[in-house]
Design a protein around this motif. Structure first.
Motif, mmCIF file in Angstrom:
data_model
loop_
_atom_site.group_PDB
_atom_site.id
_atom_site.type_symbol
_atom_site.label_atom_id
_atom_site.label_comp_id
_atom_site.label_asym_id
_atom_site.label_seq_id
_atom_site.Cartn_x
_atom_site.Cartn_y
_atom_site.Cartn_z
ATOM 1 N N CYS A 1 -12.600 -5.776 11.320
ATOM 2 C CA CYS A 1 -12.182 -6.478 10.106
ATOM 3 C C CYS A 1 -13.092 -6.142 8.921
ATOM 4 C CB CYS A 1 -12.177 -7.989 10.348
ATOM 5 S SG CYS A 1 -10.866 -8.530 11.476
ATOM 6 N N GLY A 2 -14.329 -5.740 9.179
ATOM 7 C CA GLY A 2 -15.238 -5.378 8.101
ATOM 8 C C GLY A 2 -15.196 -3.924 7.708
ATOM 9 N N LEU A 3 -14.432 -3.108 8.453
ATOM 10 C CA LEU A 3 -14.422 -1.672 8.188
ATOM 11 C C LEU A 3 -13.831 -1.261 6.836
ATOM 12 C CD1 LEU A 3 -13.625 0.061 11.595
ATOM 13 C CD2 LEU A 3 -15.614 0.457 10.127
ATOM 14 N N PRO A 4 -12.721 -1.869 6.384
ATOM 15 C CA PRO A 4 -12.147 -1.401 5.119
ATOM 16 C C PRO A 4 -13.144 -1.383 3.966
ATOM 17 C CG PRO A 4 -10.590 -2.824 6.235
ATOM 18 C CD PRO A 4 -11.862 -2.901 7.017
ATOM 19 N N SER A 5 -13.889 -2.463 3.781
ATOM 20 C CA SER A 5 -14.844 -2.496 2.664
ATOM 21 C C SER A 5 -15.961 -1.480 2.868
ATOM 22 C CB SER A 5 -15.428 -3.899 2.509
ATOM 23 O OG SER A 5 -16.099 -4.302 3.691
ATOM 24 N N ARG A 6 -16.385 -1.296 4.109
ATOM 25 C CA ARG A 6 -17.433 -0.315 4.396
ATOM 26 C C ARG A 6 -16.961 1.102 4.081
ATOM 27 N NH1 ARG A 6 -19.640 1.145 10.449
ATOM 28 N NH2 ARG A 6 -21.153 2.724 9.853
ATOM 29 N N ILE A 7 -15.740 1.416 4.480
ATOM 30 C CA ILE A 7 -15.197 2.747 4.247
ATOM 31 C C ILE A 7 -14.985 2.992 2.758
ATOM 32 C CG2 ILE A 7 -13.188 4.230 4.632
ATOM 33 C CD1 ILE A 7 -12.930 2.852 7.378
ATOM 34 N N ARG A 8 -14.566 1.965 2.036
ATOM 35 C CA ARG A 8 -14.379 2.138 0.596
ATOM 36 C C ARG A 8 -15.704 2.472 -0.096
ATOM 37 N NH1 ARG A 8 -9.238 0.856 -0.063
ATOM 38 N NH2 ARG A 8 -8.357 -0.888 1.138
ATOM 39 N N ARG A 9 -16.783 1.867 0.346
ATOM 40 C CA ARG A 9 -18.088 2.190 -0.235
ATOM 41 C C ARG A 9 -18.457 3.639 0.052
ATOM 42 N NH1 ARG A 9 -19.305 -3.044 1.749
ATOM 43 N NH2 ARG A 9 -20.374 -2.155 3.573
ATOM 44 N N LEU A 10 -18.183 4.113 1.263
ATOM 45 C CA LEU A 10 -18.462 5.501 1.605
ATOM 46 C C LEU A 10 -17.590 6.450 0.780
ATOM 47 C CD1 LEU A 10 -18.705 5.221 5.500
ATOM 48 C CD2 LEU A 10 -20.592 5.570 3.892
ATOM 49 N N GLU A 11 -16.336 6.054 0.582
ATOM 50 C CA GLU A 11 -15.425 6.884 -0.205
ATOM 51 C C GLU A 11 -15.885 6.984 -1.649
ATOM 52 O OE1 GLU A 11 -12.244 9.187 -1.530
ATOM 53 O OE2 GLU A 11 -13.063 8.816 0.463
ATOM 54 N N ASP B 1 -7.440 6.855 2.122
ATOM 55 C CA ASP B 1 -6.082 6.522 2.533
ATOM 56 C C ASP B 1 -6.078 5.785 3.861
ATOM 57 O OD1 ASP B 1 -4.759 7.484 0.332
ATOM 58 O OD2 ASP B 1 -4.499 9.492 1.162
ATOM 59 N N TYR B 2 -6.897 6.243 4.790
ATOM 60 C CA TYR B 2 -6.922 5.578 6.087
ATOM 61 C C TYR B 2 -7.592 4.218 6.005
ATOM 62 C CZ TYR B 2 -4.935 9.589 8.453
ATOM 63 O OH TYR B 2 -4.082 10.571 8.858
ATOM 64 N N ALA B 3 -8.490 4.038 5.032
ATOM 65 C CA ALA B 3 -9.054 2.702 4.812
ATOM 66 C C ALA B 3 -7.955 1.749 4.360
ATOM 67 C CB ALA B 3 -10.173 2.756 3.780
ATOM 68 N N ASP B 4 -7.083 2.242 3.476
ATOM 69 C CA ASP B 4 -5.950 1.423 3.031
ATOM 70 C C ASP B 4 -5.040 1.079 4.211
ATOM 71 O OD1 ASP B 4 -6.896 1.609 0.455
ATOM 72 O OD2 ASP B 4 -5.538 3.244 -0.109
ATOM 73 N N ILE B 5 -4.793 2.082 5.061
ATOM 74 C CA ILE B 5 -3.934 1.864 6.219
ATOM 75 C C ILE B 5 -4.575 0.860 7.172
ATOM 76 C CG2 ILE B 5 -2.911 2.954 8.256
ATOM 77 C CD1 ILE B 5 -2.767 5.546 6.547
ATOM 78 N N LEU B 6 -5.866 1.020 7.391
ATOM 79 C CA LEU B 6 -6.581 0.097 8.275
ATOM 80 C C LEU B 6 -6.462 -1.334 7.775
ATOM 81 C CD1 LEU B 6 -8.524 -0.561 10.592
ATOM 82 C CD2 LEU B 6 -10.409 -0.018 9.053
ATOM 83 N N GLU B 7 -6.675 -1.517 6.477
ATOM 84 C CA GLU B 7 -6.593 -2.852 5.896
ATOM 85 C C GLU B 7 -5.201 -3.443 6.087
ATOM 86 O OE1 GLU B 7 -8.811 -4.467 2.114
ATOM 87 O OE2 GLU B 7 -7.034 -3.328 1.502
ATOM 88 N N PHE B 8 -4.182 -2.608 5.883
ATOM 89 C CA PHE B 8 -2.810 -3.061 6.049
ATOM 90 C C PHE B 8 -2.519 -3.455 7.492
ATOM 91 C CE2 PHE B 8 1.500 -1.994 7.410
ATOM 92 C CZ PHE B 8 2.254 -2.804 6.575
ATOM 93 N N GLU C 1 1.360 7.789 11.413
ATOM 94 C CA GLU C 1 2.702 7.690 10.839
ATOM 95 C C GLU C 1 2.668 7.039 9.459
ATOM 96 O OE1 GLU C 1 5.211 9.150 11.878
ATOM 97 O OE2 GLU C 1 4.838 9.548 13.990
ATOM 98 N N ARG C 2 1.864 6.006 9.302
ATOM 99 C CA ARG C 2 1.781 5.388 7.974
ATOM 100 C C ARG C 2 1.162 6.356 6.970
ATOM 101 N NH1 ARG C 2 2.876 0.763 5.642
ATOM 102 N NH2 ARG C 2 1.702 0.120 3.800
ATOM 103 N N ALA C 3 0.187 7.143 7.429
ATOM 104 C CA ALA C 3 -0.434 8.131 6.544
ATOM 105 C C ALA C 3 0.584 9.160 6.062
ATOM 106 C CB ALA C 3 -1.589 8.823 7.267
#
Length: 226
Positions: free
Chosen positions: A193-203, A161-168, A95-97
């Motif tokens: 809690c560590g996933l957002p930064s990991r996903i951003r690196r992959l992105e 986008d989902y990394a942003d949502i996850l962080e939020f 829904e946030r996406a």
């Protein structure tokens, strides 16, 4: 629009969740009433956007309808395991996406001189925001009554986008502050809690690779190169 048109799949997923499914298709339990009303409202989104695209005359509707057919026919596996914890975490992300997506489309449409599309997408975005609020509150309650079990079952989508949502949402649900956890729950807490930064690196790596990729025909827009 394609996402909204896949409503049969989403309703089917909700009806697989233990304890909250609509057993008869007309059940009067609160979960079932909510699911049917939510589905009906989301269906309006798909209908409206589909009609807009058709009347615009600027897209190849045959290709779009083929995509919808294949998408619904193929189904999807959100890894909810019939578990309402995973199911409602998934819907909160979704829904946030869609709220973000439709809101951005509304702004782009307004900037490019299409106030009607801006109005359509803005209205849909407001609906999605209400849906997000409902699912977010459901998951907040789950964290309140069963924090250890929820922490062990969190999942995520691997796009920017989902990394942003996850962080939020990790911040909104205060995942990093959960304390009454088993060892497995704490490991899950650290991982999530560590996933957002990991996903951003992959992105970032994916974006670099995308810049090196050739353009291809996009069948929805009469084979325009993208």
């Amino acid at each position: 629009m394609i996402t909204e048109e896949a409503l049969p799949t989403y309703q089917t997923i909700l009806n697989t969740l233990d304890g909250v499914r609509d057993e008869t298709g007309a059940s009067l339990i609160s979960w079932a009433v909510w699911t049917r009303a939510w589905t009906a409202e989301e269906n309006r989104h798909g209908d409206l956007l589909n009609k807009y695209l058709y009347l615009s005359g600027r897209v190849d509707m045959r290709q779009i309808e083929k995509t919808i057919q294949y998408l619904i026919g193929s189904g999807m596996d959100p890894r909810t395991e019939n578990n309402p914890y995973l199911g409602f975490i998934y819907t909160t992300f979704q829904e946030r996406a869609t709220f973000i997506c439709h809101g951005n489309t509304a702004r782009l449409a307004e900037n490019h001189g299409d106030p009607k599309l801006a109005q359509i997408c803005g209205t849909i975005a407001s609906d999605e925001k209400r849906h997000e609020t409902a699912y977010t509150k459901i998951v907040e309650k789950l964290f309140e009554i069963d924090p250890d079990e929820v922490a062990q079952r969190l999942g995520v989508y691997t796009t920017k986008d989902y990394a942003d949502i996850l962080e939020f949402l990790v911040g909104r649900w205060k995942v990093e502050k959960l304390t009454v956890l088993s060892g497995e729950g704490r490991r899950a807490q650290d991982y999530v809690c560590g996933l957002p930064s990991r996903i951003r690196r992959l992105e970032e790596r994916a974006q670099r690779q995308a810049k090196e990729s050739p353009t291809i025909p996009f069948s929805w827009i009469f084979d325009r190169k993208v």
